[in-house]
Design a protein around this motif. Structure first.
Motif, PDB file in Angstrom:
ATOM      1  N   GLN A 245      40.071  39.642  44.975  1.00  0.00           N
ATOM      2  CA  GLN A 245      39.928  38.214  44.708  1.00  0.00           C
ATOM      3  C   GLN A 245      38.458  37.801  44.696  1.00  0.00           C
ATOM      4  O   GLN A 245      38.044  36.962  43.883  1.00  0.00           O
ATOM      5  CB  GLN A 245      40.699  37.406  45.755  1.00  0.00           C
ATOM      6  CG  GLN A 245      42.211  37.515  45.619  1.00  0.00           C
ATOM      7  CD  GLN A 245      42.956  36.894  46.785  1.00  0.00           C
ATOM      8  OE1 GLN A 245      42.434  36.796  47.895  1.00  0.00           O
ATOM      9  NE2 GLN A 245      44.186  36.478  46.540  1.00  0.00           N
ATOM     10  N   LEU A 246      37.662  38.402  45.576  1.00  0.00           N
ATOM     11  CA  LEU A 246      36.233  38.095  45.596  1.00  0.00           C
ATOM     12  C   LEU A 246      35.563  38.560  44.304  1.00  0.00           C
ATOM     13  O   LEU A 246      34.700  37.857  43.743  1.00  0.00           O
ATOM     14  CB  LEU A 246      35.575  38.761  46.802  1.00  0.00           C
ATOM     15  CG  LEU A 246      35.874  38.126  48.159  1.00  0.00           C
ATOM     16  CD1 LEU A 246      35.421  39.037  49.288  1.00  0.00           C
ATOM     17  CD2 LEU A 246      35.193  36.758  48.284  1.00  0.00           C
ATOM     18  N   ARG A 247      35.945  39.724  43.810  1.00  0.00           N
ATOM     19  CA  ARG A 247      35.358  40.223  42.558  1.00  0.00           C
ATOM     20  C   ARG A 247      35.726  39.313  41.390  1.00  0.00           C
ATOM     21  O   ARG A 247      34.922  39.108  40.478  1.00  0.00           O
ATOM     22  CB  ARG A 247      35.833  41.647  42.303  1.00  0.00           C
ATOM     23  CG  ARG A 247      35.253  42.661  43.281  1.00  0.00           C
ATOM     24  CD  ARG A 247      35.703  44.075  42.994  1.00  0.00           C
ATOM     25  NE  ARG A 247      35.200  44.970  44.031  1.00  0.00           N
ATOM     26  CZ  ARG A 247      35.953  45.744  44.787  1.00  0.00           C
ATOM     27  NH1 ARG A 247      37.264  45.746  44.628  1.00  0.00           N
ATOM     28  NH2 ARG A 247      35.422  46.513  45.708  1.00  0.00           N
ATOM     29  N   ALA A 248      36.942  38.763  41.427  1.00  0.00           N
ATOM     30  CA  ALA A 248      37.353  37.866  40.350  1.00  0.00           C
ATOM     31  C   ALA A 248      36.662  36.510  40.456  1.00  0.00           C
ATOM     32  O   ALA A 248      36.259  35.924  39.443  1.00  0.00           O
ATOM     33  CB  ALA A 248      38.875  37.691  40.381  1.00  0.00           C
ATOM     34  N   ALA A 249      36.512  36.016  41.696  1.00  0.00           N
ATOM     35  CA  ALA A 249      35.920  34.693  41.885  1.00  0.00           C
ATOM     36  C   ALA A 249      34.407  34.716  41.757  1.00  0.00           C
ATOM     37  O   ALA A 249      33.796  33.729  41.322  1.00  0.00           O
ATOM     38  CB  ALA A 249      36.325  34.149  43.263  1.00  0.00           C
ATOM     39  N   PHE A 250      33.785  35.840  42.153  1.00  0.00           N
ATOM     40  CA  PHE A 250      32.325  35.953  42.118  1.00  0.00           C
ATOM     41  C   PHE A 250      31.952  37.250  41.394  1.00  0.00           C
ATOM     42  O   PHE A 250      31.538  38.231  42.018  1.00  0.00           O
ATOM     43  CB  PHE A 250      31.749  35.950  43.536  1.00  0.00           C
ATOM     44  CG  PHE A 250      32.073  34.716  44.328  1.00  0.00           C
ATOM     45  CD1 PHE A 250      31.314  33.562  44.187  1.00  0.00           C
ATOM     46  CD2 PHE A 250      33.144  34.704  45.210  1.00  0.00           C
ATOM     47  CE1 PHE A 250      31.616  32.420  44.918  1.00  0.00           C
ATOM     48  CE2 PHE A 250      33.453  33.578  45.942  1.00  0.00           C
ATOM     49  CZ  PHE A 250      32.683  32.414  45.789  1.00  0.00           C
ATOM     50  N   PRO A 251      32.128  37.270  40.067  1.00  0.00           N
ATOM     51  CA  PRO A 251      31.861  38.513  39.311  1.00  0.00           C
ATOM     52  C   PRO A 251      30.379  38.867  39.340  1.00  0.00           C
ATOM     53  O   PRO A 251      29.518  38.027  39.603  1.00  0.00           O
ATOM     54  CB  PRO A 251      32.320  38.154  37.887  1.00  0.00           C
ATOM     55  CG  PRO A 251      32.255  36.665  37.826  1.00  0.00           C
ATOM     56  CD  PRO A 251      32.572  36.168  39.203  1.00  0.00           C
TER      57      PRO A 251
END
Length: 927
Positions: A245-251
């Motif tokens: 989710q972090l990778r998706a929210a903060f690419p």
């Protein structure tokens, strides 16, 4: 129970989304009714059904005639007929709990399938809130780098259900879940129906009560079972989901989370008031935990071997993996070209050897050959990372993203010790042990007679020298010898399993700075504190402030200890972090719920300021119980209602008694609860809800006065009313609870009748059984009434506090929940057990008046909202279960009266204990 659909009446309006819940309850009730008829006969079935109908009608229509008919049907029961009735209603309440939990899972899945907006308490919702508030990736990464979230499982005895019963409940839940997720053929549906029937039959034929008191090791094993059910699978998934989710929210940023979320344990290390926790018990608790971790790793490695039959003819491998294969003892020609399988065989052999070496524990499946044991969990994690890197580098990254990724995370989180065990002991015991050491060494003849200043001076001197006080040639008292043995066992455990196995030493009833120095001295005696120019601690020393006075003194106590250069150096050796534990249960028993909550809130504010001045990171450990009367309530709201700066990304919270099974017995419910803790901690740390309030501190004087008034009302009733102890002991089943074999710990700290010496658990548990829940609300109505008399125009201000201040709103929300579960009519029947009529009438009249005053104050402040307006799930639950709870209370009162009149039939005592079990199941968070 009617045939074929006996269970709750559903003619009240309900939304369609609850249709499947009602169907599940009908199904389970029908199967229970059939079992009752088969096993106990038509007459028993008819009695239960008759009582159920009357109780349902009374709860639906509040018809006094229905209540009278229910009472008449129950009063006519013989002792022989009573037990099946109690068991039937108790098992229905347990089955209703299963259906409700399964419905929560069903609704969450429905939202996920529908692509609904993330729900409050989910990590996705938290990340949205953080983004909306302008929190960037850097700030979030900084928070996660120092974050610490830890629910801590304790053995506080409010779980009345046996492990065998809980296991059967899990079987029933699994069968219900399979109905939701499969397009069943008629044969498959019939098979599930038969399996449910078999499980309920087994439940009926299983003993509900324990014949003997649990031993500490039994409690350890029960605690470990929740790893098998939930934590082994769900904690690694939590990490993986959040990283994704972090990778998706903060690419554009690589997110690899540190192991910030861990489950802790007190079971096997909590000696406060429990003489059965000894050094051998602590050692065995750690061995059992470690063996459970190894069993999980071995099973996962075996499964990975089946999942990765990749041939070297088809894929390349990294040089590091080739080296692992070379070292593997697996030389089978059948796997000659399967490097991942051979590497995993080697890892399996090494883990099996480690389990034998550390725990004398044999793997269920033997290794292919002997191998060297691992020296640490980190070494195993590094080998697993070699497999993942090789897969990623050679076109198989997806294969590394599933079970292997989760296993790597599991090893990082659980290590070879599974869960860090906290040591806990009362400061008085530490004090006496130190006094004996000093006296026997000729250092100080009467340490206990010294002033606080003199104690500090002496302890600081002793901590600066490497000379030990303890000698193997001296015979110490049994208490001191036992305490010293615990600390020496702790050193051996840390050497064997690593520093993470036993990181904390908690001091109950901390009231002075010397209490912390005494523990430092005992640690030094065991080699867990090194003196010198750069002194170092091997364990965190954690003060626990419990009473109202201790909470008020906590900031000054911590300011004094942190101002001592020697202690400050010890804190520096622990990374400039200091944990402080705050006790909810005992402060509540001491001063009432409102004052307890407010003093906790103020202590957190002042502690944050003290720690900031000293450059030390504060981590708070919240000693919350399951019920509101012991500081419980919804965790998400409670964390968000903490004062600004009190969380800072780090929080530990106790999980106690029946709450553990309720939160973590079902894997999917457990996943949701773990996620809630992580989400709330990040929001509280990064959003500073309290700082966004305008003029928040204008509310503080009002809260201070309300607390003062509530404290006075509570103390006047509980501690200043002549005969109140007698009233409490006669109007509740506290004496009978003490003989219910639900835990290893005695009910009282000392052999006395005083409320001061009674533990908070039986205090709250007893009030829950008689449906008063007094510790969770008493004093609020009086406080509001007196404050409004002083401030005639003040209602609007209280309403603003309710609307704008999370702390105040959470307090009132908890009161709302407690009042909804209470019942004055039933409580009045328990009051009739008090043999002194004048005392009974006087005390109950005060309680009744305060209940109405509290309900009216709550209604006025919330703007006339209906009870449980903001908690529809609890409202629904109460509608389903109270018709089955009321008969149990009625029978319990009758059985208590007969027992106390001297009736010696064993069925009376057994019936009381069965009703206690049933009422606890119906209330869920009962103690």
């Amino acid at each position: 129970m009617t045939d074929p659909t006996p269970l709750p009446d559903t003619d009240l309006a309900s939304s369609d989304k609850d249709h499947l819940l009602r169907e599940d309850i009908r199904l389970l009730g029908r199967l229970l009714g059939e079992t009752l008829r088969e096993q106990e006969g038509e007459e028993a079935f008819a009695v239960v059904e008759r009582v159920r109908q009357h109780a349902s009608r009374f709860n639906r229509e509040q018809d006094p005639a229905a209540a009278a008919q229910m009472a008449a049907a129950l009063d006519d029961l013989s002792l022989e007929a009573t037990v099946p009735v109690v068991r039937a209603f108790t098992y229905f309440l347990q089955l209703a709990n299963i259906a409700e939990d399964q419905h929560h899972v069903r609704r969450n899945r429905a939202h996920a399938r529908a692509g609904s907006r993330p729900r409050e308490g989910s990590l996705a919702h938290t990340l949205e809130r953080l983004a909306d508030a302008g929190v960037d990736a850097g700030a979030l990464a900084e928070c996660l780098a120092v974050a610490r979230v830890s629910p801590v499982l304790t053995a506080h005895p409010t779980e009345v259900q046996r492990k065998s019963i809980l296991a059967l409940q899990r079987q029933i839940a699994a069968r219900l879940a399979s109905c939701d997720r499969t397009d069943l053929t008629p044969d498959e549906a019939a098979e599930i129906d038969a399996a449910l029937k078999d499980a309920i039959l087994t439940l009926w034929q299983t003993r509900m009560l324990r014949p003997v008191r649990l031993a500490v090791i039994d409690e350890v094993k029960n605690g470990i079972s929740f790893y098998d059910d939930t934590f082994f699978a769900e904690l690694p998934r939590l990490y993986c989901r959040l990283e994704d989710q972090l990778r998706a929210a903060f690419p554009g940023r690589e997110w690899t989370l540190p192991p910030f979320f861990r489950v802790g344990a007190w079971i096997g290390g909590d000696r406060d008031g429990n003489p059965f926790v000894t050094a051998p018990v602590l050692t065995e608790a750690m061995r059992l935990q470690s063996a459970a971790a190894f069993d999980f790793y071995l099973a996962e490695l075996h499964t990975l071997g089946a999942e990765l039959p990749l041939s070297q003819r088809m894929v390349k491998v990294s040089p590091a993996l080739a080296a692992l294969v070379e070292r593997s003892p697996d030389h089978s020609p059948h796997r000659a070209d399967e490097p991942y399988r051979r590497a995993l065989s080697g890892l399996y052999a090494r883990v099996a050897a480690t389990a034998r070496c550390l725990d004398d524990h044999a793997a269920l499946r033997p290794a292919v050959a002997a191998a060297e044991p691992y020296e640490s969990g980190e070494a195993l994690r590094a080998d697993l990372a070699v497999l993942a890197a090789s897969l990623a580098a050679n076109g198989s990254e997806r294969l590394a993203a599933g079970r292997l990724r989760r296993l790597i995370r599991a090893v990082e989180v659980f290590g070879f010790h599974l869960a860090p065990i906290d040591l806990r002991q009362n400061s008085d015991v530490h004090e006496r042990t130190v006094a004996e050491l000093l006296a026997r060494a000729g250092r100080c003849a009467d340490y206990l007679a010294l002033s606080e200043d003199a104690r500090i001076a002496l302890l600081v001197e002793e901590l600066a020298t490497a000379r030990p006080l303890q000698s193997r040639w001296i015979d110490y008292s049994e208490e001191s010898a036992g305490e010293l043995a615990i600390f020496f066992a702790a050193r051996e455990i840390k050497q064997r399993y690593g520093d993470g196995a036993l990181p904390n030493c908690i001091i109950s009833k901390t009231d002075d700075a010397s209490d912390l120095l005494e523990v430092a001295l005992l640690l030094k005696e065991a080699g867990l504190m090194q003196p010198g120019d750069a002194p170092a601690l091997a364990m965190n020393i954690i003060p626990l402030f419990e009473t109202i006075d201790d909470l008020r003194a906590a900031p000054a106590t911590m300011a004094r200890i942190l101002a001592l250069p020697g202690y400050r150096a010890l804190v520096a050796s622990r990374g400039d972090e200091q944990e402080v534990m705050l006790g909810y249960s005992d402060s509540n028993k001491d001063g009432g719920f409102l004052t307890s909550g407010w003093e906790l809130y103020k202590a957190e504010i002042e502690l944050a300021r003290v720690f900031a001045r000293h450059g030390v990171r504060l981590r708070l450990f919240h000693g919350r119980g399951g019920s509101v009367g012991r500081g419980g309530g919804p965790s998400y709201q409670a964390i968000l209602a903490q004062p600004a700066g009190a969380v800072s990304g780090q929080i530990r919270i106790t999980e106690q008694g029946e709450v553990i099974a309720s939160k973590y017995g079902n894997p999917e419910v457990g996943r949701r609860n773990l996620e809630i803790l992580a989400a709330a901690t990040l929001e509280a740390a990064l959003l500073d809800n309290e700082n966004r309030l305008e003029n928040a501190e204008a509310f503080y004087p009002v809260m201070e006065r309300l607390s003062e008034l509530a404290f006075g009302a509570y103390r006047r009733l509980v501690y200043d009313t002549p005969g109140f102890t007698r009233y409490f002991r006669e109007s509740t089943p506290v004496a009978e609870i003490a003989h219910l074999n639900i835990g290893s710990r005695p009910a009282s700290r000392k052999p006395s009748e005083r409320i001061e010496d009674l533990r908070a658990i039986p205090w709250v548990f007893s009030w829950a059984q008689c449906r008063l829940m007094l510790p969770g609300w008493y004093g609020f109505g009086s406080a509001v009434g007196e404050w409004l008399a002083e401030n005639p125009d003040g209602l609007a201000l209280l309403q603003r506090m309710y609307a704008a201040w999370p702390f105040f709103r959470t307090q009132l929300s908890n009161v709302d929940m407690i009042l909804a579960k209470s019942d004055l009519a039933i409580a009045a029947r328990y009051a009739d057990l008090v043999t002194d009529a004048e005392l009974r009438d006087s005390v109950f009249a005060r309680i009744e008046a305060e209940w109405h005053a509290t309900r009216n104050a709550l209604r006025d402040i919330s703007g006339g909202a209906e009870p449980l307006a903001d908690n529809p799930l609890l409202a629904r639950s109460i509608h389903h279960r109270f018709p089955y709870l009321d008969p149990l209370n009625h029978l319990q009162v009758d059985l208590l009266r007969r027992h106390r009149a001297g009736e010696t039939d064993e069925r009376v005592r057994r019936g009381i204990h069965l009703t206690i079990n049933g009422v606890a199941a119906g209330l869920r968070n009962s103690g």
